[in-house]
Design a protein around this motif. Sequence first.
Motif, PDB file in Angstrom:
ATOM      1  N   MET A  28       0.840  -1.189   0.000  1.00 51.97           N
ATOM      2  CA  MET A  28       0.000   0.000   0.000  1.00 51.97           C
ATOM      3  C   MET A  28       0.877   1.242   0.000  1.00 51.97           C
ATOM      4  SD  MET A  28      -2.652   1.397   2.892  1.00 51.97           S
ATOM      5  CE  MET A  28      -3.884   0.134   2.625  1.00 51.97           C
ATOM      6  N   ALA A  29       0.904   1.972  -1.097  1.00 53.63           N
ATOM      7  CA  ALA A  29       1.702   3.190  -1.169  1.00 53.63           C
ATOM      8  C   ALA A  29       1.052   4.279  -0.330  1.00 53.63           C
ATOM      9  CB  ALA A  29       1.839   3.641  -2.618  1.00 53.63           C
ATOM     10  N   GLU A  30       1.855   5.297   0.046  1.00 54.24           N
ATOM     11  CA  GLU A  30       1.339   6.335   0.930  1.00 54.24           C
ATOM     12  C   GLU A  30       0.259   7.178   0.263  1.00 54.24           C
ATOM     13  OE1 GLU A  30       4.528   8.912   1.968  1.00 54.24           O
ATOM     14  OE2 GLU A  30       4.846   9.667  -0.062  1.00 54.24           O
ATOM     15  N   ARG A  31       0.181   7.117  -1.048  1.00 50.20           N
ATOM     16  CA  ARG A  31      -0.825   7.903  -1.752  1.00 50.20           C
ATOM     17  C   ARG A  31      -1.359   7.110  -2.933  1.00 50.20           C
ATOM     18  NH1 ARG A  31       0.316  13.721  -4.722  1.00 50.20           N
ATOM     19  NH2 ARG A  31      -1.669  13.879  -5.826  1.00 50.20           N
ATOM     20  N   SER A  32      -2.665   7.131  -3.113  1.00 49.62           N
ATOM     21  CA  SER A  32      -3.286   6.432  -4.239  1.00 49.62           C
ATOM     22  C   SER A  32      -3.584   7.423  -5.364  1.00 49.62           C
ATOM     23  CB  SER A  32      -4.583   5.759  -3.778  1.00 49.62           C
ATOM     24  OG  SER A  32      -5.293   5.255  -4.888  1.00 49.62           O
ATOM     25  N   PHE A  33      -3.299   7.004  -6.595  1.00 42.26           N
ATOM     26  CA  PHE A  33      -3.573   7.836  -7.766  1.00 42.26           C
ATOM     27  C   PHE A  33      -4.644   7.198  -8.661  1.00 42.26           C
ATOM     28  CE2 PHE A  33       0.622   9.130  -6.401  1.00 42.26           C
ATOM     29  CZ  PHE A  33       0.626  10.504  -6.594  1.00 42.26           C
ATOM     30  N   VAL A  34      -5.447   6.300  -8.057  1.00 39.01           N
ATOM     31  CA  VAL A  34      -6.435   5.558  -8.846  1.00 39.01           C
ATOM     32  C   VAL A  34      -7.386   6.502  -9.567  1.00 39.01           C
ATOM     33  CG1 VAL A  34      -8.371   3.952  -8.701  1.00 39.01           C
ATOM     34  CG2 VAL A  34      -6.273   3.494  -7.417  1.00 39.01           C
ATOM     35  N   ASN A  35      -7.805   7.574  -8.906  1.00 41.95           N
ATOM     36  CA  ASN A  35      -8.712   8.529  -9.546  1.00 41.95           C
ATOM     37  C   ASN A  35      -7.976   9.453 -10.505  1.00 41.95           C
ATOM     38  OD1 ASN A  35     -10.981   7.557  -8.110  1.00 41.95           O
ATOM     39  ND2 ASN A  35     -10.439   8.814  -6.335  1.00 41.95           N
ATOM     40  N   GLU A  36      -6.796   9.945 -10.081  1.00 45.71           N
ATOM     41  CA  GLU A  36      -6.062  10.902 -10.917  1.00 45.71           C
ATOM     42  C   GLU A  36      -5.611  10.314 -12.251  1.00 45.71           C
ATOM     43  OE1 GLU A  36      -5.679  10.550  -7.690  1.00 45.71           O
ATOM     44  OE2 GLU A  36      -4.913  12.347  -6.680  1.00 45.71           O
ATOM     45  N   VAL A  37      -5.311   9.006 -12.288  1.00 47.35           N
ATOM     46  CA  VAL A  37      -4.779   8.435 -13.530  1.00 47.35           C
ATOM     47  C   VAL A  37      -5.804   8.432 -14.660  1.00 47.35           C
ATOM     48  CG1 VAL A  37      -3.065   6.997 -12.367  1.00 47.35           C
ATOM     49  CG2 VAL A  37      -5.342   6.059 -12.824  1.00 47.35           C
ATOM     50  N   GLN A  38      -7.059   8.669 -14.337  1.00 44.96           N
ATOM     51  CA  GLN A  38      -8.058   8.754 -15.407  1.00 44.96           C
ATOM     52  C   GLN A  38      -7.790   9.948 -16.323  1.00 44.96           C
ATOM     53  OE1 GLN A  38     -10.035   6.164 -15.881  1.00 44.96           O
ATOM     54  NE2 GLN A  38      -9.008   5.335 -14.038  1.00 44.96           N
ATOM     55  N   LYS A  39      -7.044  10.938 -15.801  1.00 38.54           N
ATOM     56  CA  LYS A  39      -6.668  12.080 -16.640  1.00 38.54           C
ATOM     57  C   LYS A  39      -5.735  11.665 -17.777  1.00 38.54           C
ATOM     58  CE  LYS A  39      -6.918  15.334 -12.755  1.00 38.54           C
ATOM     59  NZ  LYS A  39      -6.151  16.298 -11.925  1.00 38.54           N
ATOM     60  N   LEU A  40      -5.090  10.511 -17.617  1.00 38.78           N
ATOM     61  CA  LEU A  40      -4.187  10.033 -18.665  1.00 38.78           C
ATOM     62  C   LEU A  40      -4.944   9.670 -19.937  1.00 38.78           C
ATOM     63  CD1 LEU A  40      -1.871   7.727 -16.493  1.00 38.78           C
ATOM     64  CD2 LEU A  40      -1.466  10.100 -17.178  1.00 38.78           C
ATOM     65  N   SER A  49       7.099  -6.684  11.909  1.00 37.05           N
ATOM     66  CA  SER A  49       5.854  -6.019  12.301  1.00 37.05           C
ATOM     67  C   SER A  49       5.549  -4.996  11.217  1.00 37.05           C
ATOM     68  CB  SER A  49       5.962  -5.319  13.665  1.00 37.05           C
ATOM     69  OG  SER A  49       5.699  -6.231  14.718  1.00 37.05           O
ATOM     70  N   GLU A  50       4.271  -4.759  10.969  1.00 37.54           N
ATOM     71  CA  GLU A  50       3.873  -3.892   9.859  1.00 37.54           C
ATOM     72  C   GLU A  50       4.170  -2.432  10.161  1.00 37.54           C
ATOM     73  OE1 GLU A  50       0.028  -3.030   6.947  1.00 37.54           O
ATOM     74  OE2 GLU A  50      -0.238  -4.179   8.789  1.00 37.54           O
ATOM     75  N   CYS A  51       4.630  -1.728   9.144  1.00 38.64           N
ATOM     76  CA  CYS A  51       4.832  -0.274   9.213  1.00 38.64           C
ATOM     77  C   CYS A  51       3.564   0.381   9.755  1.00 38.64           C
ATOM     78  CB  CYS A  51       5.168   0.268   7.832  1.00 38.64           C
ATOM     79  SG  CYS A  51       5.074   2.067   7.684  1.00 38.64           S
ATOM     80  N   MET A  52       3.691   1.160  10.826  1.00 36.43           N
ATOM     81  CA  MET A  52       2.519   1.748  11.465  1.00 36.43           C
ATOM     82  C   MET A  52       1.810   2.746  10.558  1.00 36.43           C
ATOM     83  SD  MET A  52       0.469   1.785  13.973  1.00 36.43           S
ATOM     84  CE  MET A  52       1.277   0.787  15.224  1.00 36.43           C
ATOM     85  N   LEU A  53       2.550   3.474   9.725  1.00 33.12           N
ATOM     86  CA  LEU A  53       1.911   4.414   8.806  1.00 33.12           C
ATOM     87  C   LEU A  53       0.989   3.680   7.839  1.00 33.12           C
ATOM     88  CD1 LEU A  53       4.600   7.066   7.781  1.00 33.12           C
ATOM     89  CD2 LEU A  53       2.572   7.398   9.184  1.00 33.12           C
ATOM     90  N   ASN A  54       1.481   2.595   7.266  1.00 33.44           N
ATOM     91  CA  ASN A  54       0.640   1.835   6.345  1.00 33.44           C
ATOM     92  C   ASN A  54      -0.521   1.157   7.062  1.00 33.44           C
ATOM     93  OD1 ASN A  54       2.283   2.565   4.227  1.00 33.44           O
ATOM     94  ND2 ASN A  54       2.308   0.528   3.336  1.00 33.44           N
ATOM     95  N   LEU A  55      -0.257   0.683   8.276  1.00 32.55           N
ATOM     96  CA  LEU A  55      -1.329   0.080   9.068  1.00 32.55           C
ATOM     97  C   LEU A  55      -2.434   1.099   9.326  1.00 32.55           C
ATOM     98  CD1 LEU A  55      -2.333  -2.348  10.767  1.00 32.55           C
ATOM     99  CD2 LEU A  55      -1.081  -1.361  12.699  1.00 32.55           C
ATOM    100  N   ARG A  69      -4.525   1.908   6.271  1.00 37.60           N
ATOM    101  CA  ARG A  69      -5.488   0.865   5.938  1.00 37.60           C
ATOM    102  C   ARG A  69      -6.652   0.827   6.929  1.00 37.60           C
ATOM    103  NH1 ARG A  69      -2.418  -2.998   6.517  1.00 37.60           N
ATOM    104  NH2 ARG A  69      -3.231  -3.965   8.406  1.00 37.60           N
ATOM    105  N   GLU A  70      -6.365   1.027   8.230  1.00 34.17           N
ATOM    106  CA  GLU A  70      -7.385   0.823   9.244  1.00 34.17           C
ATOM    107  C   GLU A  70      -8.239   2.059   9.519  1.00 34.17           C
ATOM    108  OE1 GLU A  70      -5.696  -0.831  12.773  1.00 34.17           O
ATOM    109  OE2 GLU A  70      -5.630  -2.851  11.903  1.00 34.17           O
ATOM    110  N   LYS A  71      -7.671   3.254   9.347  1.00 34.40           N
ATOM    111  CA  LYS A  71      -8.446   4.457   9.663  1.00 34.40           C
ATOM    112  C   LYS A  71      -9.715   4.592   8.824  1.00 34.40           C
ATOM    113  CE  LYS A  71      -5.127   7.529  11.892  1.00 34.40           C
ATOM    114  NZ  LYS A  71      -4.366   8.796  11.793  1.00 34.40           N
ATOM    115  N   PRO A  72      -9.680   4.356   7.499  1.00 33.02           N
ATOM    116  CA  PRO A  72     -10.938   4.422   6.736  1.00 33.02           C
ATOM    117  C   PRO A  72     -11.974   3.407   7.220  1.00 33.02           C
ATOM    118  CG  PRO A  72      -9.051   4.469   5.251  1.00 33.02           C
ATOM    119  CD  PRO A  72      -8.527   4.126   6.620  1.00 33.02           C
ATOM    120  N   ILE A  73     -11.500   2.206   7.608  1.00 33.84           N
ATOM    121  CA  ILE A  73     -12.419   1.190   8.138  1.00 33.84           C
ATOM    122  C   ILE A  73     -13.010   1.659   9.460  1.00 33.84           C
ATOM    123  CG2 ILE A  73     -12.579  -1.198   8.956  1.00 33.84           C
ATOM    124  CD1 ILE A  73     -10.218  -1.868   7.109  1.00 33.84           C
ATOM    125  N   TYR A  74     -12.179   2.272  10.288  1.00 29.27           N
ATOM    126  CA  TYR A  74     -12.609   2.784  11.592  1.00 29.27           C
ATOM    127  C   TYR A  74     -13.663   3.879  11.413  1.00 29.27           C
ATOM    128  CZ  TYR A  74     -12.116   5.178  16.124  1.00 29.27           C
ATOM    129  OH  TYR A  74     -12.350   5.779  17.332  1.00 29.27           O
TER     130      TYR A  74
END
Length: 711
Positions: free
Chosen positions: A1-13, A580-586, A589-594
């Motif tokens: 999981m990268a620190e930033r998602s570009f899934v929406n922005e890449v539609q500009k391509l 142990s998993e990188c806390m930033l990535n953890l 992933r978990e904050k949106p679920i929370y």
Amino acid sequence: MAERSFVNEVQKLRLGEGEEFHGEGILAVTKALLQSGVAYVGGYQGAPISHLMDVLHDADPILKELGVHFENNASEAAAAAMLAASVNYPLRGAVAWKSTVGTNVASDALANLASGGVTGGALVIVGEDYGDGSSIMQERTHAFAMKSQIWLLDPRPNLPSIVAAVEHGFQLSEASNTPVMLELRIRACHVHGRFTATDNKRPPFSIDQALENPVRDVSRIVLPPAAFAHEQDKVNKRWPAAVRFIQEQGLNEFFTGDREELGLVLQGGLYNTVIRALERLDLADSFGNSKIPLYVLNVTYPLVDDEVVKFCAGKKAVLMIEEGQPDYLEQNMNTILRRADVETKLHGKDMLPKAGEYTGQALIDGLRTFCERHAPDLFSERGAIPTPVIFENLENAVPPRPPGFCTGCPERPIFTAMKLIERELGPQHISCDIGCHLFSILPPFNLGNTTMGYGLGASGASAFHGAKGHRAISVMGDGGFWHNGLTSGVASAVYNNDDHVLLLVDNYYAAATGGQDVPSSRAENPIRQTNIPIEQAVRGVGVKWVRTVDRTYDLQKMKDALREALTTTAKGPKVVIAQSECMLNLQRREKPIYRSALKAGKRVVRERFGIDSDTCTGDHSCIRLSGCPSLSIKPNPDALRQDPIAHVDNTCVGCGLCGEIAHAAVLCPSFYRAEIINNPNRWDCFAHRVRRAVIGFLQARTERRVARYAF
């Protein structure tokens, strides 16, 4: 999981001919690659181009539609070698990495590529990490370009210029049969703007066509006698072809000004800062119209002799604005002007800093000096030259903010354990590596003696073959391990019967570069194979002694594993894998679920840790062995005690390390764990009422007892 998602922005391509593109620099670079008919792309993450790799990953469906292959290369050397596809075939390829460290790694493949030359356009996009915010040694890509005679582009930091540089880069490469480097500083990578798009192009010659019609040209392979012919070809054919293309296409830019007797020559990447400095001195307006003529080098190597002579001839003085050292461009310009008998006075590092980032202040000072020397009348109508405010002794006015581990970082307990083991066994020589774990060299841990490069932690300890039982420790992250550490460090240690201890930090990602996946990542990646265990890899190259700690926050287990590795009588390298998993990535992933669960009214439990103010003695050993940003101090509520007490603030993520330290170091019982329950159920509410009643009863009894015996 990268620190930033570009899934929406890449539609500009997908934007087509005539449509306006709005967005960030790295997204514009990707669009320019697709507009240029690129056939394959690759690279290795590293600031400031980490997000470019993230964009390419998220745009993979679009790339596949166009028949473009995307490769997450194992290293920069692998990325450079990938450009071999353009040696014999008219395939356009582009790779990206952080420079200069990535260019160091890739230098062997780059030298071979540049020697034999290319048929299809080969573009190397380098993130030039130079300046005050850099995380690496201060060097310039320019030296590598000169060494291997690879043409270097440094476009003005605006989207139209960057897009044009990508497209021209491919054309220049093909016109001169030479690979081209495109240098992007951090501001260019993240600048926002707009440009008019064109249609994406499928590669006119596909990878499948190359496989079906293989071409073999021995003259392009670096072996005698071809290698000697390559050098002659570079100088007599490729270089003149490149200069001709640069002139004909007008890649460098000339901007006129009123004061024709003066001139400024600058790297394209510095254009915005130079214009801003000129504006502060009332020598340019906000639209970039300068009173002093400008020669903007969007191509910094090779220089075009005719353009240099044309711009400088007849001028009283010219200032060469070249960031970094040595002064390659200034020396080159001096040679060109002297050979052409042009007597124009050339200034550069005599008026500007010899090294370091050319900030706005540095350029204002240098431009002021230049004007005072050669055109003092420039300011005669307005009086004195404007003097900006200068802040002196800034280091005394601003508190230092050294980098450190994030709140809840799983690497912090590893070094806490090492500090505690030092108390038992004495200090150790520690060879560090590149990654988040390098923060261990700073307070409060102060652990680490050297660092030699990414994935080279184990190699940095290879000379320490002690005969008296004392072992060196080397540290390596999972990113560096897969980059090159498995072979250069682990396999080499097995081969040479090294006896040192290798601590492998497995936080599931290449965390320091933005959380990109690596082969051992646990997450399912739709376009990559992950979940390759590090333990299997190290055993596969012959390591016999391996211990895996699957939860680094278990401080006792970490201590036991390190102690055993340092004291065992077993021969050969000892490998401790700390997982142990990188806390930033953890948290990502978990904050949106929370948040979603809270919004839906579901029961959510969050752990927090705290400190009992009445119990804390103010010793602060917990802070000295942790350094967690959420662990601080506050005034002691007891008027009879002066020492401030430890305090856990609201940024706590509940990792539990502070309590583990208090237990492992036998410090104090002041730490407590609490559960914060949102949307509690009936049982939670009943249990809460019972607890309050019991605690209230006990507190009242204590108060009565205190009052009874009070004097």
